[in-house]
Every structure is written in structure tokens, then in C-alpha cells.
Design a protein around this motif. Structure first.
Motif, PDB file in Angstrom:
ATOM      1  N   ILE A 179      -8.847   8.940   0.863  1.00 30.94           N
ATOM      2  CA  ILE A 179      -8.111   9.454   2.194  1.00 30.94           C
ATOM      3  C   ILE A 179      -9.194   9.761   2.963  1.00 30.94           C
ATOM      4  O   ILE A 179      -9.056   9.790   4.472  1.00 30.94           O
ATOM      5  CB  ILE A 179      -7.098  10.429   1.987  1.00 30.94           C
ATOM      6  N   TYR A 180     -10.175  10.428   2.696  1.00 27.51           N
ATOM      7  CA  TYR A 180     -11.354  10.996   3.648  1.00 27.51           C
ATOM      8  C   TYR A 180     -11.970   9.896   4.308  1.00 27.51           C
ATOM      9  O   TYR A 180     -12.349  10.066   5.208  1.00 27.51           O
ATOM     10  CB  TYR A 180     -11.979  11.991   2.759  1.00 27.51           C
ATOM     11  N   GLU A 181     -12.516   9.010   3.286  1.00 30.27           N
ATOM     12  CA  GLU A 181     -13.111   7.970   3.716  1.00 30.27           C
ATOM     13  C   GLU A 181     -12.262   6.893   4.878  1.00 30.27           C
ATOM     14  O   GLU A 181     -12.845   6.362   5.812  1.00 30.27           O
ATOM     15  CB  GLU A 181     -13.590   6.944   2.596  1.00 30.27           C
ATOM     16  N   LEU A 182     -11.006   6.854   4.533  1.00 31.60           N
ATOM     17  CA  LEU A 182     -10.091   6.055   5.471  1.00 31.60           C
ATOM     18  C   LEU A 182     -10.014   7.077   6.687  1.00 31.60           C
ATOM     19  O   LEU A 182     -10.185   6.312   7.862  1.00 31.60           O
ATOM     20  CB  LEU A 182      -8.962   5.803   4.974  1.00 31.60           C
ATOM     21  N   ALA A 183     -10.048   8.110   6.818  1.00 32.85           N
ATOM     22  CA  ALA A 183      -9.822   8.898   7.777  1.00 32.85           C
ATOM     23  C   ALA A 183     -11.289   8.893   8.759  1.00 32.85           C
ATOM     24  O   ALA A 183     -11.255   8.498  10.057  1.00 32.85           O
ATOM     25  CB  ALA A 183      -9.839  10.495   7.747  1.00 32.85           C
ATOM     26  N   ASP A 184     -12.413   8.905   8.096  1.00 32.29           N
ATOM     27  CA  ASP A 184     -13.634   8.698   8.849  1.00 32.29           C
ATOM     28  C   ASP A 184     -13.518   7.266   9.632  1.00 32.29           C
ATOM     29  O   ASP A 184     -14.049   7.041  10.735  1.00 32.29           O
ATOM     30  CB  ASP A 184     -14.816   8.683   8.025  1.00 32.29           C
ATOM     31  N   THR A 185     -13.203   6.319   8.778  1.00 28.15           N
ATOM     32  CA  THR A 185     -13.073   4.878   9.369  1.00 28.15           C
ATOM     33  C   THR A 185     -12.245   4.543  10.731  1.00 28.15           C
ATOM     34  O   THR A 185     -12.396   4.069  11.560  1.00 28.15           O
ATOM     35  CB  THR A 185     -12.558   3.902   8.088  1.00 28.15           C
ATOM     36  N   CYS A 186     -11.201   5.611  10.644  1.00 28.23           N
ATOM     37  CA  CYS A 186     -10.135   5.617  11.604  1.00 28.23           C
ATOM     38  C   CYS A 186     -10.435   6.794  12.716  1.00 28.23           C
ATOM     39  O   CYS A 186      -9.648   6.827  13.740  1.00 28.23           O
ATOM     40  CB  CYS A 186      -8.841   5.975  11.087  1.00 28.23           C
ATOM     41  N   PHE A 187     -11.743   7.300  12.527  1.00 35.59           N
ATOM     42  CA  PHE A 187     -11.989   8.292  13.435  1.00 35.59           C
ATOM     43  C   PHE A 187     -10.896   9.392  13.511  1.00 35.59           C
ATOM     44  O   PHE A 187     -10.608  10.088  15.084  1.00 35.59           O
ATOM     45  CB  PHE A 187     -12.302   7.790  14.826  1.00 35.59           C
ATOM     46  N   THR A 188     -10.274   9.794  12.666  1.00 36.92           N
ATOM     47  CA  THR A 188      -9.287  10.935  12.575  1.00 36.92           C
ATOM     48  C   THR A 188      -9.529  11.809  11.361  1.00 36.92           C
ATOM     49  O   THR A 188     -10.363  11.839  10.721  1.00 36.92           O
ATOM     50  CB  THR A 188      -7.900  10.198  12.732  1.00 36.92           C
ATOM     51  N   SER A 189      -8.492  12.782  11.219  1.00 41.56           N
ATOM     52  CA  SER A 189      -8.504  13.676   9.891  1.00 41.56           C
ATOM     53  C   SER A 189      -7.681  12.916   8.986  1.00 41.56           C
ATOM     54  O   SER A 189      -6.738  12.193   8.979  1.00 41.56           O
ATOM     55  CB  SER A 189      -7.870  14.876  10.564  1.00 41.56           C
ATOM     56  N   PRO A 190      -7.935  13.446   7.557  1.00 35.17           N
ATOM     57  CA  PRO A 190      -7.155  13.194   6.318  1.00 35.17           C
ATOM     58  C   PRO A 190      -5.675  13.753   6.701  1.00 35.17           C
ATOM     59  O   PRO A 190      -4.763  13.082   6.376  1.00 35.17           O
ATOM     60  CB  PRO A 190      -7.681  14.054   5.400  1.00 35.17           C
ATOM     61  N   ALA A 191      -5.325  14.786   7.525  1.00 36.38           N
ATOM     62  CA  ALA A 191      -4.012  15.139   7.774  1.00 36.38           C
ATOM     63  C   ALA A 191      -3.377  14.301   8.529  1.00 36.38           C
ATOM     64  O   ALA A 191      -2.260  13.981   8.295  1.00 36.38           O
ATOM     65  CB  ALA A 191      -4.057  16.702   8.524  1.00 36.38           C
ATOM     66  N   SER A 192      -4.053  13.444   9.491  1.00 37.40           N
ATOM     67  CA  SER A 192      -3.134  12.523  10.102  1.00 37.40           C
ATOM     68  C   SER A 192      -2.913  11.342   9.523  1.00 37.40           C
ATOM     69  O   SER A 192      -2.083  10.793   9.666  1.00 37.40           O
ATOM     70  CB  SER A 192      -4.166  12.163  11.473  1.00 37.40           C
ATOM     71  N   ILE A 193      -3.792  10.983   8.596  1.00 35.83           N
ATOM     72  CA  ILE A 193      -3.632   9.754   7.605  1.00 35.83           C
ATOM     73  C   ILE A 193      -2.303  10.073   6.801  1.00 35.83           C
ATOM     74  O   ILE A 193      -1.492   9.278   6.659  1.00 35.83           O
ATOM     75  CB  ILE A 193      -4.799   9.441   6.593  1.00 35.83           C
TER      76      ILE A 193
END
Length: 260
Positions: free
Chosen positions: A39-53
Motif C-alpha cells: 500500500i505504501y508503494e502504491l501510495a508513492d506511485t499515486c503521489f498520495t498517502s497510504p491513508a488516502s489509498i
């Protein structure tokens, strides 16, 4: 509705310049990689936070990121099936693809026309008009459903259309014996909770009409009314069910709106 169709529905209904739209856009562009991402890597890819994901996956109906991730992986492993209108085995070598597609659709529509009971269609139109509220639970997209919904509202009744299962199940809680649900469920859609939806509809006293291309759908035995047509277990089947719904729309309009 598949996980990708679910995301696209939210994406298409969200302002293009919003953060939510940007996050979903990045996920859609990286579907092949999501299965390997935390979830942290996807958050980085989406330029957002894990909480937003995390908030997004819950908005999409998942318990947590792991369930969302598994659904994406399952979808991508079956992408050959999901995104192919007709079965590969139905396509002769060196065949003209548009011709094969149109020939298949023509054959399915001819079979639908042969099996369709017009008096039964009129009976369904009457049942819709006699109901207080109408729900349309659709696994086939959303095209003819909007035509039907607008006609029902014009006739002075309530009609709600749902494509996401969690919304269908939630809607059953407000049904009464005066209400009717039309359930469109093609057999090419896997892993649905359509049976549970029917059980919940009946638990609250509502009635249900099933429209499908599967003779073996368990819900047929539980429905007050049903229409079954031939299919090939691919997305083209949805066009057949949509066409039938268009026929129902025309009958409803002729019977209850043309004189208005």
C-alpha cells in the motif's frame, strides 16, 4: 461489475482535476503492477498517502487494501476473458473480426427474438407500473437502464439503478411488498452476490424479475418472473440483455406514456 469497471464508474463521475480522480488514474495506468505493490508503494506511485489509498479502497467496497489487491490480480489474470467480446474459439483463423462479431451478435439476437414472449414482456411492464418503487440491479453496464429509469420517473414512480453489489444489498433493506426489482445478470459475470440479493429482496417482501443468459442461474427458481436468453459467456451477451431491456422500455412507454 468488475473491479476495473467499478473504478471507472467512480473515475468518470469525479471531476478530472480532483485528487480522487488523479489517484484512480494512476492505479488504472499501473494495473499490472498493483499485485506486487504494498500500500505504501502504491501510495508513492499515486503521489498520495497510504491513508488516502485505504479510504479509496473502502469507498470502492473493499474491507482493506489486501482484498482490493487480490481483486485486481484476479481481474488481470482473467483479462483475456473480461476484455474479449466473443470467445477466441469462435474466431476462425484469418477471419475478419468485425464480421465474426456481427455474425455472432446477429445469431444471438435472432435466438432472443425467437424465445421472447411478448405477452410476458407486457406483463412485466404492467408489474413495473403497478409497483410503488422499482430497483434495477444491473451487471450489464448502464445504457438501457437509464432509458427505463427516466420513463418510470416520468410516469410518477421511483426507480433506482445500482451497479455495485454493496449498493444493491443495501437497497434491499428499504424494499416493501409493493416494490419490484429487475435483476440483469449475465453468466459471463463471475463471483456475484446475485443469489444473496434475491434472498434479501424476498426477506423484505419485494418481488424480483431475473433477466439472464444462464439457464443454470440458481436465482431463476426464486424469482417471481424471469427471462432467459442464449449467450456465449463473453461480454457480447451483455448486448443481448441490453437489447431486451430496450424492448421492455418501448413496451412500457407504449402502454403507459405515449398517451401522456
Amino acid at each position: 461489475m468488475t473491479c476495473v469497471e467499478n473504478m471507472l464508474a467512480v473515475y468518470n463521475a469525479t471531476p478530472a482535476d480532483s485528487m480522487l480522480s488523479a489517484i484512480i488514474r494512476q492505479i488504472l495506468m499501473n494495473l499490472k503492477k498493483v499485485g506486487r505493490m504494498t500500500i505504501y508503494e502504491l501510495a508513492d506511485t499515486c503521489f498520495t498517502s497510504p491513508a488516502s489509498i485505504s479510504r479509496l479502497v473502502k469507498k470502492l467496497g473493499y474491507k482493506n487494501y489486501s482484498y482490493f489487491q487480490k481483486d485486481i490480480v484476479d481481474y488481470m489474470s482473467k483479462y483475456e476473458h473480461h476484455n474479449r467480446l466473443i470467445p477466441r474459439e469462435n474466431i476462425p483463423e484469418n477471419a475478419d473480426l468485425p464480421d465474426v462479431f456481427l455474425d455472432t451478435l446477429e445469431d444471438l439476437l435472432a435466438k432472443m427474438r425467437k424465445r421472447m414472449d411478448k405477452q410476458k414482456v407486457q406483463k412485466l411492464a404492467r408489474a413495473i407500473h403497478d409497483s410503488e418503487k422499482i430497483g434495477v440491479y444491473s451487471y450489464t453496464g448502464c445504457f438501457a437502464e437509464i432509458f427505463l429509469q427516466s420513463d418510470i420517473f416520468v410516469s410518477g414512480k421511483i426507480c433506482d439503478v445500482f451497479q455495485q453489489e454493496r449498493d444493491m444489498i443495501e437497497h434491499t433493506k428499504v424494499l416493501t411488498p409493493k416494490d419490484l426489482v429487475i435483476l440483469l445478470v449475465p453468466k459471463c459475470v463471475y463471483g456475484t452476490q446475485a443469489d444473496k440479493a434475491i434472498e434479501d429482496i424476498h426477506k423484505h417482501g419485494g418481488k424480483v424479475c431475473v433477466i439472464t443468459d444462464s439457464q443454470h442461474f440458481n436465482g431463476l427458481k426464486k424469482a417471481e418472473m424471469s427471462f432467459v436468453f442464449d449467450g456465449v459467456m463473453h461480454s457480447i451477451d451483455m448486448l443481448v440483455l441490453q437489447t431486451f431491456l430496450c424492448v421492455l422500455v418501448m413496451e412500457y412507454r407504449r402502454m403507459f406514456l405515449d398517451e401522456v
